[in-house]
Design a protein around this motif. Sequence first.
Motif, PDB file in Angstrom:
ATOM      1  N   MET A 193     -55.723  -1.838 -28.929  1.00 45.08           N
ATOM      2  CA  MET A 193     -54.346  -2.231 -29.147  1.00 45.08           C
ATOM      3  C   MET A 193     -53.393  -1.293 -28.411  1.00 45.08           C
ATOM      4  SD  MET A 193     -52.903  -4.568 -30.678  1.00 45.08           S
ATOM      5  CE  MET A 193     -51.827  -5.188 -31.820  1.00 45.08           C
ATOM      6  N   LYS A 194     -53.719   0.002 -28.454  1.00 47.72           N
ATOM      7  CA  LYS A 194     -52.874   0.967 -27.743  1.00 47.72           C
ATOM      8  C   LYS A 194     -52.967   0.728 -26.239  1.00 47.72           C
ATOM      9  CE  LYS A 194     -53.098   4.654 -31.115  1.00 47.72           C
ATOM     10  NZ  LYS A 194     -53.480   6.040 -31.344  1.00 47.72           N
ATOM     11  N   LEU A 195     -54.129   0.355 -25.785  1.00 44.81           N
ATOM     12  CA  LEU A 195     -54.310   0.085 -24.355  1.00 44.81           C
ATOM     13  C   LEU A 195     -53.475  -1.113 -23.914  1.00 44.81           C
ATOM     14  CD1 LEU A 195     -55.822   0.861 -21.778  1.00 44.81           C
ATOM     15  CD2 LEU A 195     -57.621  -0.720 -22.474  1.00 44.81           C
ATOM     16  N   LEU A 196     -53.420  -2.128 -24.751  1.00 43.55           N
ATOM     17  CA  LEU A 196     -52.611  -3.311 -24.448  1.00 43.55           C
ATOM     18  C   LEU A 196     -51.122  -2.951 -24.412  1.00 43.55           C
ATOM     19  CD1 LEU A 196     -52.515  -6.360 -23.982  1.00 43.55           C
ATOM     20  CD2 LEU A 196     -52.361  -6.629 -26.457  1.00 43.55           C
TER      21      LEU A 196
ATOM     22  N   VAL B 293     -49.792   0.007 -23.782  1.00 45.79           N
ATOM     23  CA  VAL B 293     -49.537   0.843 -22.606  1.00 45.79           C
ATOM     24  C   VAL B 293     -49.520  -0.018 -21.347  1.00 45.79           C
ATOM     25  CG1 VAL B 293     -50.518   2.681 -21.169  1.00 45.79           C
ATOM     26  CG2 VAL B 293     -50.443   2.940 -23.641  1.00 45.79           C
ATOM     27  N   THR B 294     -50.390  -0.999 -21.252  1.00 44.55           N
ATOM     28  CA  THR B 294     -50.434  -1.887 -20.084  1.00 44.55           C
ATOM     29  C   THR B 294     -49.147  -2.710 -19.991  1.00 44.55           C
ATOM     30  OG1 THR B 294     -52.835  -2.032 -20.379  1.00 44.55           O
ATOM     31  CG2 THR B 294     -51.808  -3.650 -18.938  1.00 44.55           C
ATOM     32  N   VAL B 295     -48.690  -3.263 -21.096  1.00 40.99           N
ATOM     33  CA  VAL B 295     -47.441  -4.047 -21.111  1.00 40.99           C
ATOM     34  C   VAL B 295     -46.260  -3.158 -20.745  1.00 40.99           C
ATOM     35  CG1 VAL B 295     -45.857  -5.329 -22.603  1.00 40.99           C
ATOM     36  CG2 VAL B 295     -48.313  -5.748 -22.734  1.00 40.99           C
ATOM     37  N   LEU B 296     -46.237  -1.955 -21.292  1.00 39.01           N
ATOM     38  CA  LEU B 296     -45.161  -1.025 -20.979  1.00 39.01           C
ATOM     39  C   LEU B 296     -45.152  -0.675 -19.497  1.00 39.01           C
ATOM     40  CD1 LEU B 296     -42.869   0.670 -22.177  1.00 39.01           C
ATOM     41  CD2 LEU B 296     -44.521   2.505 -22.540  1.00 39.01           C
TER      42      LEU B 296
ATOM     43  N   ILE C 225     -43.784  -3.630 -17.490  1.00 32.04           N
ATOM     44  CA  ILE C 225     -42.323  -3.737 -17.636  1.00 32.04           C
ATOM     45  C   ILE C 225     -41.625  -2.693 -16.779  1.00 32.04           C
ATOM     46  CG2 ILE C 225     -40.426  -3.444 -19.251  1.00 32.04           C
ATOM     47  CD1 ILE C 225     -42.207  -4.724 -21.383  1.00 32.04           C
ATOM     48  N   ILE C 226     -42.123  -1.474 -16.787  1.00 28.25           N
ATOM     49  CA  ILE C 226     -41.514  -0.407 -15.986  1.00 28.25           C
ATOM     50  C   ILE C 226     -41.609  -0.736 -14.500  1.00 28.25           C
ATOM     51  CG2 ILE C 226     -41.768   2.008 -15.282  1.00 28.25           C
ATOM     52  CD1 ILE C 226     -42.502   2.635 -18.203  1.00 28.25           C
ATOM     53  N   CYS C 227     -42.753  -1.232 -14.064  1.00 27.67           N
ATOM     54  CA  CYS C 227     -42.929  -1.572 -12.644  1.00 27.67           C
ATOM     55  C   CYS C 227     -42.007  -2.706 -12.229  1.00 27.67           C
ATOM     56  CB  CYS C 227     -44.378  -1.941 -12.365  1.00 27.67           C
ATOM     57  SG  CYS C 227     -45.490  -0.527 -12.425  1.00 27.67           S
ATOM     58  N   SER C 228     -41.862  -3.727 -13.084  1.00 29.32           N
ATOM     59  CA  SER C 228     -40.990  -4.847 -12.730  1.00 29.32           C
ATOM     60  C   SER C 228     -39.531  -4.411 -12.694  1.00 29.32           C
ATOM     61  CB  SER C 228     -41.190  -6.014 -13.687  1.00 29.32           C
ATOM     62  OG  SER C 228     -40.717  -5.675 -14.971  1.00 29.32           O
TER      63      SER C 228
END
Length: 100
Positions: A1-4, A6-9, A12-15
């Motif tokens: 869950m933490k990995l998901l 961090v991946t979403v975050l 979002i930062i990259c976009s």
Amino acid sequence: MKLLAVTVLLLIICSLEGAFVRRQAEEPNLQSLVSQYFQTVTDYGKDLMEKAKGPELQAQAKAYFEKTQEQLTPLVKKAGTDLLNFLSNFMDLKTQPATQ
């Protein structure tokens, strides 16, 4: 869950960073558009000046002014005559009561 999360975050930062870079890239385009506009206006003015130097345009302007002068001269003379007649009528009205 933490990995998901961090991946979403990270996505979002990259976009957001990509949007920021795109926005910065668009600013010079506005400046180039403005400079291109002024360059076009300058070129148009130069072309217009070159056309104005030609004898054809000068001949057309001279003919236009001569035609206008021919049409306006009688009107100006008539207006001057009418004005003098109008003023002389006022002068006659002022002198008539004094003689009576």
